[in-house]
Structures are given as structure tokens and as C-alpha cells.
Design an enzyme around this catalytic site. Structure first.
Site, mmCIF file in Angstrom:
data_model
loop_
_atom_site.group_PDB
_atom_site.id
_atom_site.type_symbol
_atom_site.label_atom_id
_atom_site.label_comp_id
_atom_site.label_asym_id
_atom_site.label_seq_id
_atom_site.Cartn_x
_atom_site.Cartn_y
_atom_site.Cartn_z
ATOM 1 N N GLY A 158 0.754 -1.235 -0.040
ATOM 2 C CA GLY A 158 -0.265 0.146 -0.017
ATOM 3 C C GLY A 158 0.327 1.021 -0.097
ATOM 4 O O GLY A 158 2.154 1.546 0.292
ATOM 5 N N CYS A 159 0.269 2.271 -0.288
ATOM 6 C CA CYS A 159 1.267 3.764 -0.106
ATOM 7 C C CYS A 159 1.617 4.743 0.998
ATOM 8 O O CYS A 159 2.476 4.111 1.674
ATOM 9 C CB CYS A 159 0.174 4.358 -0.927
ATOM 10 N N TYR A 160 0.734 4.236 1.773
ATOM 11 C CA TYR A 160 0.756 4.309 2.959
ATOM 12 C C TYR A 160 2.296 3.177 3.581
ATOM 13 O O TYR A 160 3.469 3.539 4.685
ATOM 14 C CB TYR A 160 0.514 4.443 4.098
#
Length: 349
Positions: free
Chosen positions: A156-158
Site C-alpha cells: 500500500g501507499c502508506y
């Protein structure tokens, strides 16, 4: 794989899908042979997205409904799944059975435990038998596993922004067992392209707010990967924030260093871990990353500082949530799978 790999993008109408198209249409070793979207089926790619006119094969491709038999017939060797969570899994298994490798941008295969998946995503995992096979594909950490994989779960991005500064320090044993505290800020594109009142321009502009506290879904994969790096359970608090910009992630992590650990040791460990990694830019001590310098790229900028008065190590990172946090990282993984230069098609700034 040949020197020119044939690829398909499922879910090509979302923000991550559009960025995948942009990168693949000009990739030196990839040929885009199929793009799918239920809502855009029958429409010409270059008509729906005029920015792609006269770029590569964009003028000859038409959106189709997602169908595994048709994708197989197209000659696709790799399928990118830019689909919502819970939808990717419906296509991953039949694609694999058809001999097509899968690079999934959703969360469907990031977790190793079906029980943890149910806890964070509120439903049973539809294909738990594939979780052991899937590779959590953070390329700077698992390149060798990625090269041999047929089912790739892109982080994921985070998590990407959190894990890259922390994993080398945990592996080196520089951090105490105190819980970590993470604060991240993301642009509105991180929520996807669907219409939503809280994400309307008038709602987001001139506003800043936290959300999904105390248990954002990404907490599950962050905890999983940090614990694997440390060889023991790692506890952390994670608070994401929505900021009034289109894209970009800025993350600040607060950790307790072990007694006697110096900022020079932190720097040495990070430099050793990422010396040969083309997309990790170590800014140095007391240097704060800025999202404007990573937008539209696959770079992650990392800085660090030691707050001696509070006894806290501060780790800072910035990335493009649609790029390194999603689509360009997926391309980086494709490059590894195919034996291309890991930076192929990704060195634009």
C-alpha cells in the site's frame, strides 16, 4: 519472458490504472495488449483519455469488460490488477490458472494470515490458499523473491512510506521495543476516483483532517512487515491525515533508539541498506523531504533526526502515493519479474 513483454491492465479507469497506462505506453520493454473497465467497455482508450493520443498503441486499443479468456487470447503474459479490494481476488486465481502472472495493486494478497485479513477487511478471504504463495513485493527488500513470483502483492501507499525507513533499522537492532508512532499525510487521490461527498473539492479545500483512527486497514500490513524485520512483534500507532492536494504522501515516524545509538549509526545502516537502490534518495540528518520533489516519480526521499532531549529518533519520508505508492512500484516489480533493468521506464523526474 521475452525482451518485449505483453501486458494487460484490469481496472484501467481509476487513478492507479491511469498512471499504469501512462507508464506502460512508453515503457521500452512492454507492449500494452488489453485494458479493461466495466464502465468504459467499448470506448476507445485515446478518446476517454485524450492525453494518451498518439502515444504508443493508445489509438488502437479499446476498453473491454474484464474476461480471463479474452485476456489469454490477447497474448498477455502479465496482468496488472488495479481493482478495488475484494475484486482483485476474483480474477487472480483464473488468471494464474491461465498461465498469466499477476501484479496486484489491491490489498487482497498483502497479508499472510486469512484471520488478520478478516479482522481488518471485515469478510472472509475468498482464496486463502494463495496467501502463502503471494509475495509482499517491496522491491528494495524482496527483489529475489519477486523475480521468481507469479503472484505479486504490491504494498500500500502508506506502508511503503513507513516501511522503507524502518526495516533496515529494525533488522540492525537499533530500535528499542517501545511502540512506534506514525503520522502520515496523503493527497485526496489516495481514496480513489469514486464520487464521495467528503472528497469533493469544496469539502477538501482549506481543510486538514485525520481519519480511520485508531485502526486504518494499512496498519495490518505495516505490523506484519515490521514484525518480520524485527523478528518479534512490533507495536505501533498510525494516524493518517487527508490534506487538500491531489497526490503525495509525507510520513513522520517517531521511534525510540536503543541506549547509545547515535544518528551516525542510523545513517550508516540506511546507506548500507540502500546503496544500490536507484529509487531511494537519502537526504541526510535533519533534512525534511518534500512531496513536490517526488511527485510523478518512483522516488522515495528519506531524512532522519535524533531528538536527544526527548530520546526519540524521527524518520521522515515523502513519495507519490499513485507512483511509488502504487503504479510505478508495480512497474518496478514487473521489471524484476521480467529480468529488465529495475529502473526501466521509471527514471522520469
Amino acid at each position: 519472458m521475452s525482451q518485449k513483454v505483453k501486458v494487460a491492465v484490469l481496472g484501467a479507469s481509476g487513478y492507479s490504472g491511469i498512471e499504469l497506462l501512462r507508464l506502460l505506453l512508453r515503457h521500452p520493454h512492454a507492449t500494452l495488449v488489453a485494458v479493461t473497465s466495466r464502465t468504459l467497455a467499448g470506448k476507445a482508450l485515446s478518446d476517454e483519455f485524450p492525453r494518451f493520443r498518439q502515444v504508443g498503441v493508445s489509438d488502437t486499443l479499446t476498453f473491454t469488460a474484464p474476461d480471463v479468456a479474452s485476456l489469454k487470447q490477447s497474448g498477455a503474459e502479465i496482468a496488472f490488477l488495479a481493482l478495488p479490494h475484494g475484486v482483485s481476488v476474483e480474477y487472480a486465481k483464473p488468471l494464474l490458472e491461465a498461465g498469466i502472472k499477476v501484479i496486484d495493486l489491491s490489498a487482497d494478497f498483502r497479508l499472510r494470515s486469512a484471520e488478520v485479513y478478516k479482522e481488518f477487511y471485515a469478510h472472509e478471504h475468498p482464496a486463502p490458499e494463495l496467501l502463502d504463495e503471494a509475495v509482499y513485493a517491496l522491491p528494495e527488500i524482496r527483489a529475489e523473491e519477486i523475480k521468481k513470483a507469479r503472484l505479486i502483492a504490491c504494498p500500500g501507499c502508506y506502508p511503503t512510506s513507513i516501511l522503507l525507513p524502518l526495516i533496515p533499522l529494525l533488522k540492525a537492532g537499533l530500535l528499542a521495543e517501545d511502540p512506534l508512532a506514525v503520522s502520515s499525510m496523503s493527497g485526496a487521490s489516495g481514496a480513489g476516483r469514486n464520487a464521495s461527498i467528503p472528497l469533493l473539492f469544496c469539502e477538501v479545500q482549506n481543510s486538514l483532517r485525520s481519519y480511520s483512527v485508531p485502526q486504518h486497514r494499512h496498519l495490518s500490513e505495516v505490523g506484519q512487515e515490521l514484525s518480520l524485520a524485527a523478528g518479534m512483534p512490533v507495536k505501533l500507532s498510525f494516524v493518517p491525515h487527508l490534506v487538500p492536494v491531489y497526490a503525495g504522501i509525507c510520513t513522520t515516524t517517531f521511534a525510540t533508539p536503543k541506549e547509545g545509538v547515535t544518528v551516525e549509526q542510523v545513517e550508516a545502516v540506511l546507506k548500507e541498506a540502500y546503496a544500490d537502490q536507484p529509487f531511494i534518495r537519502l537526504l541526510g540528518k535533519n533534512q525534511s523531504p518534500d512531496t513536490k520533489h517526488v511527485m510523478g516519480t518512483n522516488f522515495v526521499d528519506i531524512g532522519w533526526a535524533l531528538d536527544a532531549r526527548a530520546g526519540r529518533l524521527i524518520l521522515m519520508s515523502a513519495e507519490d502515493n499513485i507512483g511509488k505508492g502504487a503504479s510505478s512500484q508495480a512497474i518496478q516489480n514487473m521489471n524484476l519479474v521480467c529480468g529488465f533493468d529495475p529502473a526501466a521506464g521509471l527514471m522520469s523526474v
